[in-house]
Design a protein around this motif. Structure first.
Motif, PDB file in Angstrom:
ATOM      1  N   ARG A  49      55.164  31.253  32.059  1.00 30.92           N
ATOM      2  CA  ARG A  49      56.150  32.333  32.039  1.00 30.92           C
ATOM      3  C   ARG A  49      57.563  31.806  32.028  1.00 30.92           C
ATOM      4  O   ARG A  49      58.522  32.582  32.051  1.00 30.92           O
ATOM      5  CB  ARG A  49      56.003  33.221  33.279  1.00 30.92           C
ATOM      6  N   LYS A 133      38.662  36.221  35.501  1.00 31.77           N
ATOM      7  CA  LYS A 133      39.737  36.662  36.386  1.00 31.77           C
ATOM      8  C   LYS A 133      39.693  38.192  36.431  1.00 31.77           C
ATOM      9  O   LYS A 133      39.392  38.825  35.416  1.00 31.77           O
ATOM     10  CB  LYS A 133      41.072  36.171  35.806  1.00 31.77           C
ATOM     11  N   THR A 161      43.174  38.465  41.114  1.00 28.74           N
ATOM     12  CA  THR A 161      44.591  38.172  41.383  1.00 28.74           C
ATOM     13  C   THR A 161      45.413  39.407  41.044  1.00 28.74           C
ATOM     14  O   THR A 161      44.983  40.269  40.278  1.00 28.74           O
ATOM     15  CB  THR A 161      45.149  36.976  40.575  1.00 28.74           C
ATOM     16  N   GLY A 162      46.603  39.441  41.613  1.00 30.84           N
ATOM     17  CA  GLY A 162      47.491  40.588  41.419  1.00 30.84           C
ATOM     18  C   GLY A 162      47.456  41.449  42.664  1.00 30.84           C
ATOM     19  O   GLY A 162      46.543  42.261  42.829  1.00 30.84           O
ATOM     20  N   GLY A 163      48.417  41.218  43.538  1.00 32.19           N
ATOM     21  CA  GLY A 163      48.493  41.995  44.769  1.00 32.19           C
ATOM     22  C   GLY A 163      47.660  41.443  45.916  1.00 32.19           C
ATOM     23  O   GLY A 163      47.471  42.118  46.928  1.00 32.19           O
ATOM     24  N   GLY A 183      46.860  33.954  43.908  1.00 27.55           N
ATOM     25  CA  GLY A 183      48.054  34.684  44.308  1.00 27.55           C
ATOM     26  C   GLY A 183      49.292  33.822  44.343  1.00 27.55           C
ATOM     27  O   GLY A 183      49.212  32.584  44.398  1.00 27.55           O
ATOM     28  N   SER A 184      50.412  34.516  44.312  1.00 28.37           N
ATOM     29  CA  SER A 184      51.702  33.820  44.288  1.00 28.37           C
ATOM     30  C   SER A 184      52.317  33.697  45.683  1.00 28.37           C
ATOM     31  O   SER A 184      53.384  33.126  45.827  1.00 28.37           O
ATOM     32  CB  SER A 184      52.662  34.566  43.363  1.00 28.37           C
TER      33      SER A 184
HETATM   34  C1  3PG Z   1      48.890  36.526  38.216  1.00 26.16           C
HETATM   35  O1  3PG Z   1      49.336  36.233  37.130  1.00 26.16           O
HETATM   36  O2  3PG Z   1      47.764  36.199  38.572  1.00 26.16           O
HETATM   37  C2  3PG Z   1      49.676  37.393  39.111  1.00 26.16           C
HETATM   38  O3  3PG Z   1      50.976  37.561  38.663  1.00 26.16           O
HETATM   39  C3  3PG Z   1      49.699  36.948  40.527  1.00 26.16           C
HETATM   40  O4  3PG Z   1      49.882  38.115  41.214  1.00 26.16           O
HETATM   41  P1  3PG Z   1      50.688  38.199  42.581  1.00 26.16           P
HETATM   42  O5  3PG Z   1      52.099  37.755  42.276  1.00 26.16           O
HETATM   43  O6  3PG Z   1      50.606  39.649  42.959  1.00 26.16           O
HETATM   44  O7  3PG Z   1      50.018  37.282  43.558  1.00 26.16           O
END
Ligand code: 3PG
Length: 212
Positions: A49, A133, A161-163, A183-184
């Motif tokens: 990114r 994923k 992933t994501g949240g 996760g980030s």
């Molecule tokens: C990803 O690409 O897997 C997500 O952007 C990570 O999600 P998060 O920032 O909510 O952890």
């Protein structure tokens, strides 16, 4: 010693948590990877990114042999090829198309293509892919959605992933079809920018201790 994952299953099995990393400055890549590895998280997904991402992958692949660096946010074939060339050991995509599935396979690298619905998972299962994923996890039904798939699609394992947060991660990791979560939260932008690597190692240590 570098661990080389041979399959999506190997990628899911690296650790309970896969750090999803945004690298703004390639100079940060090596200390960042070392900090995560020191905390017990060898698998690192560097998202494509930022302009620095491919350079970051190359540096980690060359200079941090204990890390297993992959490329995330792969959305087209060119990115898949560039990431493989930079030294990525695995590829992750937020969603998938037939063309991207072919490009991922052509690299020869293990991949975790993204899905958010049952039909998307079935389409990839038809191609022989059993490690996926699940993105965006929380917005797409969360752990309850994945639990619902253990009956009809028991052969598929996921990296949601994501949240994902330290609070909701255990709910995912308790499911039989979750290999790891991504996760980030392990690499907050402010800590990375300030080079506060010890604090990142501490976050990684807490995540590595999560049970699965
Ligand atoms: C990803 O690409 O897997 C997500 O952007 C990570 O999600 P998060 O920032 O909510 O952890």
């Amino acid at each position: 010693m570098t661990t080389i994952p041979r399959s999506g299953a190997d990628v899911l099995d690296l650790a309970p948590v896969m750090p999803v990393v945004v690298v703004e400055d390639a100079e940060q890549a090596v200390p960042l990877a070392r900090a995560l590895v020191a905390g017990g998280l060898p698998g690192i997904e560097v998202t494509l990114r930022t302009p620095a991402a491919l350079d970051a992958i190359e540096r980690i692949a060359q200079e941090v042999p204990e890390a297993v660096v992959g490329a995330g946010t792969v959305v087209n074939g060119e990115q898949a090829r560039s990431a493989a060339q930079a030294g990525a050991r695995f590829l992750v995509s937020p969603g998938c198309t037939p063309a991207l599935a072919r490009a991922l396979a052509d690299t020869g690298l293990p991949a975790l293509p993204g899905v958010a619905t049952v039909s998307e998972a079935m389409a990839l299962l038809e191609l022989g892919l059993t490690e996926l994923k699940f993105f965006p996890a929380e917005a797409s039904g969360g752990a309850a959605f994945l639990k619902s798939l253990t009956g009809p699609l028991p052969q598929v394992r996921f990296c949601p992933t994501g949240g994902i947060t330290p609070r909701n991660a255990p709910g995912y990791l308790s499911l039989s079809n979750v290999g790891c979560v991504g996760g980030s939260w392990l690499t907050p932008a402010a800590l990375v920018a300030a080079g506060r690597w010890d604090e990142i190692t501490e976050l990684a240590r807490e995540a590595a201790a999560l049970k699965r």
